[in-house]
Design an enzyme around this catalytic site. Structure first.
Site, PDB file in Angstrom:
ATOM      1  N   THR A  28      37.326  51.800  29.096  1.00  0.00           N
ATOM      2  CA  THR A  28      36.187  51.924  30.005  1.00  0.00           C
ATOM      3  C   THR A  28      35.453  50.584  30.000  1.00  0.00           C
ATOM      4  OG1 THR A  28      34.737  52.611  28.224  1.00  0.00           O
ATOM      5  CG2 THR A  28      35.909  54.372  29.410  1.00  0.00           C
ATOM      6  N   TYR A  71      34.190  48.050  14.712  1.00  0.00           N
ATOM      7  CA  TYR A  71      33.249  49.013  15.299  1.00  0.00           C
ATOM      8  C   TYR A  71      31.865  48.876  14.644  1.00  0.00           C
ATOM      9  CZ  TYR A  71      31.983  53.145  17.994  1.00  0.00           C
ATOM     10  OH  TYR A  71      31.395  54.010  18.883  1.00  0.00           O
ATOM     11  N   GLN A  94      21.404  53.277  34.805  1.00  0.00           N
ATOM     12  CA  GLN A  94      20.680  52.433  33.852  1.00  0.00           C
ATOM     13  C   GLN A  94      19.770  51.414  34.523  1.00  0.00           C
ATOM     14  OE1 GLN A  94      23.292  50.217  31.297  1.00  0.00           O
ATOM     15  NE2 GLN A  94      21.620  49.161  30.253  1.00  0.00           N
ATOM     16  N   LYS A 111      26.830  56.000  15.427  1.00  0.00           N
ATOM     17  CA  LYS A 111      27.511  57.267  15.756  1.00  0.00           C
ATOM     18  C   LYS A 111      27.342  58.294  14.630  1.00  0.00           C
ATOM     19  CE  LYS A 111      29.283  56.381  19.860  1.00  0.00           C
ATOM     20  NZ  LYS A 111      28.606  56.912  21.072  1.00  0.00           N
TER      21      LYS A 111
HETATM   22  P1  NAD Z   1      30.810  53.208  30.003  1.00  0.00           P
HETATM   23  O1  NAD Z   1      30.505  51.746  29.921  1.00  0.00           O
HETATM   24  O2  NAD Z   1      31.438  53.707  31.214  1.00  0.00           O
HETATM   25  O3  NAD Z   1      29.499  54.065  29.699  1.00  0.00           O
HETATM   26  C1  NAD Z   1      28.464  53.609  28.862  1.00  0.00           C
HETATM   27  C2  NAD Z   1      27.171  53.946  29.578  1.00  0.00           C
HETATM   28  O4  NAD Z   1      26.056  53.635  28.766  1.00  0.00           O
HETATM   29  C3  NAD Z   1      26.998  53.181  30.894  1.00  0.00           C
HETATM   30  O5  NAD Z   1      26.849  54.086  31.948  1.00  0.00           O
HETATM   31  C4  NAD Z   1      25.733  52.390  30.679  1.00  0.00           C
HETATM   32  O6  NAD Z   1      24.973  52.248  31.853  1.00  0.00           O
HETATM   33  C5  NAD Z   1      25.039  53.272  29.658  1.00  0.00           C
HETATM   34  N1  NAD Z   1      23.955  52.576  28.949  1.00  0.00           N
HETATM   35  C6  NAD Z   1      24.016  51.557  28.055  1.00  0.00           C
HETATM   36  N2  NAD Z   1      22.780  51.167  27.702  1.00  0.00           N
HETATM   37  C7  NAD Z   1      21.915  51.984  28.372  1.00  0.00           C
HETATM   38  C8  NAD Z   1      20.495  52.068  28.448  1.00  0.00           C
HETATM   39  N3  NAD Z   1      19.691  51.233  27.773  1.00  0.00           N
HETATM   40  N4  NAD Z   1      19.956  53.033  29.240  1.00  0.00           N
HETATM   41  C9  NAD Z   1      20.735  53.873  29.955  1.00  0.00           C
HETATM   42  N5  NAD Z   1      22.077  53.827  29.930  1.00  0.00           N
HETATM   43  C10 NAD Z   1      22.653  52.895  29.154  1.00  0.00           C
HETATM   44  O7  NAD Z   1      31.721  53.507  28.714  1.00  0.00           O
HETATM   45  P2  NAD Z   1      32.241  54.880  28.087  1.00  0.00           P
HETATM   46  O8  NAD Z   1      33.378  54.480  27.230  1.00  0.00           O
HETATM   47  O9  NAD Z   1      32.407  55.899  29.106  1.00  0.00           O
HETATM   48  O10 NAD Z   1      31.049  55.270  27.093  1.00  0.00           O
HETATM   49  C11 NAD Z   1      30.379  56.509  27.150  1.00  0.00           C
HETATM   50  C12 NAD Z   1      30.202  57.094  25.764  1.00  0.00           C
HETATM   51  O11 NAD Z   1      31.467  57.422  25.225  1.00  0.00           O
HETATM   52  C13 NAD Z   1      29.537  56.158  24.765  1.00  0.00           C
HETATM   53  O12 NAD Z   1      28.643  56.908  23.946  1.00  0.00           O
HETATM   54  C14 NAD Z   1      30.702  55.694  23.921  1.00  0.00           C
HETATM   55  O13 NAD Z   1      30.297  55.323  22.632  1.00  0.00           O
HETATM   56  C15 NAD Z   1      31.529  56.955  23.911  1.00  0.00           C
HETATM   57  N6  NAD Z   1      32.932  56.798  23.509  1.00  0.00           N
HETATM   58  C16 NAD Z   1      33.722  55.894  24.149  1.00  0.00           C
HETATM   59  C17 NAD Z   1      35.057  55.765  23.771  1.00  0.00           C
HETATM   60  C18 NAD Z   1      35.958  54.738  24.416  1.00  0.00           C
HETATM   61  O14 NAD Z   1      36.952  54.348  23.818  1.00  0.00           O
HETATM   62  N7  NAD Z   1      35.699  54.323  25.643  1.00  0.00           N
HETATM   63  C19 NAD Z   1      35.575  56.569  22.741  1.00  0.00           C
HETATM   64  C20 NAD Z   1      34.729  57.502  22.124  1.00  0.00           C
HETATM   65  C21 NAD Z   1      33.403  57.599  22.507  1.00  0.00           C
HETATM   66  O1  0WE Z   2      31.658  53.429  21.517  1.00  0.00           O
HETATM   67  C1  0WE Z   2      32.415  52.631  22.003  1.00  0.00           C
HETATM   68  C2  0WE Z   2      31.911  51.391  22.698  1.00  0.00           C
HETATM   69  C3  0WE Z   2      30.467  51.139  22.451  1.00  0.00           C
HETATM   70  C4  0WE Z   2      29.941  49.807  22.894  1.00  0.00           C
HETATM   71  C5  0WE Z   2      30.663  48.846  23.568  1.00  0.00           C
HETATM   72  C6  0WE Z   2      30.076  47.651  23.938  1.00  0.00           C
HETATM   73  C7  0WE Z   2      30.819  46.547  24.630  1.00  0.00           C
HETATM   74  C8  0WE Z   2      29.897  45.668  25.447  1.00  0.00           C
HETATM   75  C9  0WE Z   2      28.647  49.528  22.568  1.00  0.00           C
HETATM   76  N1  0WE Z   2      28.062  48.365  22.900  1.00  0.00           N
HETATM   77  C10 0WE Z   2      28.747  47.429  23.582  1.00  0.00           C
HETATM   78  N2  0WE Z   2      28.110  46.269  23.883  1.00  0.00           N
HETATM   79  C11 0WE Z   2      28.619  45.350  24.746  1.00  0.00           C
HETATM   80  O2  0WE Z   2      28.030  44.282  24.964  1.00  0.00           O
HETATM   81  N3  0WE Z   2      33.764  52.858  21.876  1.00  0.00           N
HETATM   82  C12 0WE Z   2      34.216  53.971  21.088  1.00  0.00           C
HETATM   83  C13 0WE Z   2      34.789  51.969  22.456  1.00  0.00           C
HETATM   84  C14 0WE Z   2      35.167  51.011  21.395  1.00  0.00           C
HETATM   85  O3  0WE Z   2      34.313  50.005  21.049  1.00  0.00           O
HETATM   86  C15 0WE Z   2      34.890  49.325  19.997  1.00  0.00           C
HETATM   87  C16 0WE Z   2      36.126  49.921  19.678  1.00  0.00           C
HETATM   88  C17 0WE Z   2      36.294  51.011  20.570  1.00  0.00           C
HETATM   89  C18 0WE Z   2      37.424  51.971  20.602  1.00  0.00           C
HETATM   90  C19 0WE Z   2      34.421  48.230  19.293  1.00  0.00           C
HETATM   91  C20 0WE Z   2      35.191  47.715  18.275  1.00  0.00           C
HETATM   92  C21 0WE Z   2      36.411  48.295  17.944  1.00  0.00           C
HETATM   93  C22 0WE Z   2      36.902  49.405  18.657  1.00  0.00           C
END
Ligand code: NAD
Ligand code: 0WE
Length: 261
Positions: free
Chosen positions: A195, A157, A40, A164
């Site tokens: 994460t 959320y 990023q 989403k």
């Molecule tokens: P993560 O923080 O490791 O990954 C999020 C990524 O988004 C990072 O690599 C960040 O650099 C990138 N990003 C954000 N803004 C950006 C931009 N402007 N340009 C390029 N990259 C950008 O967290 P994660 O949990 O691995 O998230 C990855 C995906 O999985 C997301 O779509 C998230 O919604 C989804 N997800 C997460 C969970 C969870 O509980 N962690 C559950 C279901 C889905």
């Molecule tokens: O998709 C996600 C996380 C997405 C996310 C998280 C952040 C945290 C930091 C998007 N934007 C931001 N911006 C920030 O500044 N998940 C599925 C993980 C997640 O996020 C939640 C959850 C869960 C699970 C937010 C509220 C409630 C549950």
């Protein structure tokens, strides 16, 4: 021979060793794929280069999906190394942290709504549009990551749930467009994982405990398990699966929440 031997995959969304994109990258590499990564911003460059090296890759390219022209610029540079791409993994989401707390309607703003849509949903279509010419003539596959908050109103959320829902609709429209070209488009709906993107989220610990209590498998999912399903969905074993949202959540989505808690 691995599931993905001979395939080339571009991984968008690695930020740490806990990233879901990293779980997917490791599974894909194990199954024989050759990988390229984007990062990023400058802050993440060194880290992503290190992760890439661990998978035998020396292709790391900057791409802030919100920056004008960044996606096109990234593909222009990728095409200097690869003339063809088989797999695109999109694992990116962002909303202003202040909007991921409390009441949806109280927190929502026009700019916050549009930014969440831009980075979390539009970016998949934009990457897909730009990847398309590089994915012709093979069995291409695109994959994105979603969350159950798209189809249920989950506490906190909020605006991400709407983003989403839009991302999941993107999967269906992109699948319809790209199917005739042999390119499949799918999403994994992952259960909650700690994460970077989930750190500091209010109530996450409680929710992880809740999933552990009520999900059929009585535990939470890991990035390795999401990675394995990602590798499968992008492999030729999933050749008739497109436009689909596959839940990788230890079965949480199929049960009512009261039952056994
Ligand atoms: P993560 O923080 O490791 O990954 C999020 C990524 O988004 C990072 O690599 C960040 O650099 C990138 N990003 C954000 N803004 C950006 C931009 N402007 N340009 C390029 N990259 C950008 O967290 P994660 O949990 O691995 O998230 C990855 C995906 O999985 C997301 O779509 C998230 O919604 C989804 N997800 C997460 C969970 C969870 O509980 N962690 C559950 C279901 C889905
Ligand atoms: O998709 C996600 C996380 C997405 C996310 C998280 C952040 C945290 C930091 C998007 N934007 C931001 N911006 C920030 O500044 N998940 C599925 C993980 C997640 O996020 C939640 C959850 C869960 C699970 C937010 C509220 C409630 C549950």
């Amino acid at each position: 021979m691995g599931l993905l031997t001979g395939k080339r995959a571009l991984i968008v969304g690695v930020a740490s060793n806990r990233s879901i994109a990293w779980g997917i990258a490791q599974a894909m590499q194990r199954e024989g794929a050759e990988l390229a990564f984007t990062y990023q911003n400058d802050k993440l460059q060194g880290r992503v280069e290190k992760f890439a090296a661990q998978t035998g890759s020396d292709i790391t390219l900057p791409c802030d999906v919100a920056a004008e022209g960044a996606i096109e610029g990234m593909f222009a540079r990728l095409s200097e190394r690869w003339e063809h791409l088989d797999i695109l993994v999109h694992s990116v989401a962002f909303a202003d942290r202040e909007l991921l707390e409390g009441d949806y309607l109280n927190s929502i703003t026009r700019t916050g709504f549009l930014q969440a849509q831009d980075i979390s949903a539009y970016s998949f279509a934009a990457l897909g549009k730009t990847a398309r010419p590089f994915m012709q003539g093979g069995n291409g596959a695109m994959l994105t990551l979603t969350y159950i908050g798209s189809v249920r109103a989950m506490p906190n959320y909020n605006v991400m749930g709407i983003a989403k829902a839009s991302l999941e609709a993107n999967v269906r429209y992109m699948a319809a467009d790209l199917g005739p070209e042999g390119i499949r488009v799918n999403a994994i709906s992952a259960g909650p994982i700690r994460t970077l993107a989930a750190s500091g989220i209010k109530g996450l610990r409680g929710f992880l405990n809740h999933v552990e209590k009520v999900s059929p498998l009585r535990r939470n999912v890991t990035i390795e398990e999401v990675g394995n399903v990602g590798a499968f969905l992008c492999s030729d074993y999933a050749s008739a699966v497109t436009g689909e949202i596959t839940y990788v959540d230890c079965g949480y989505n199929v049960v009512g929440s009261e039952g056994t808690e």
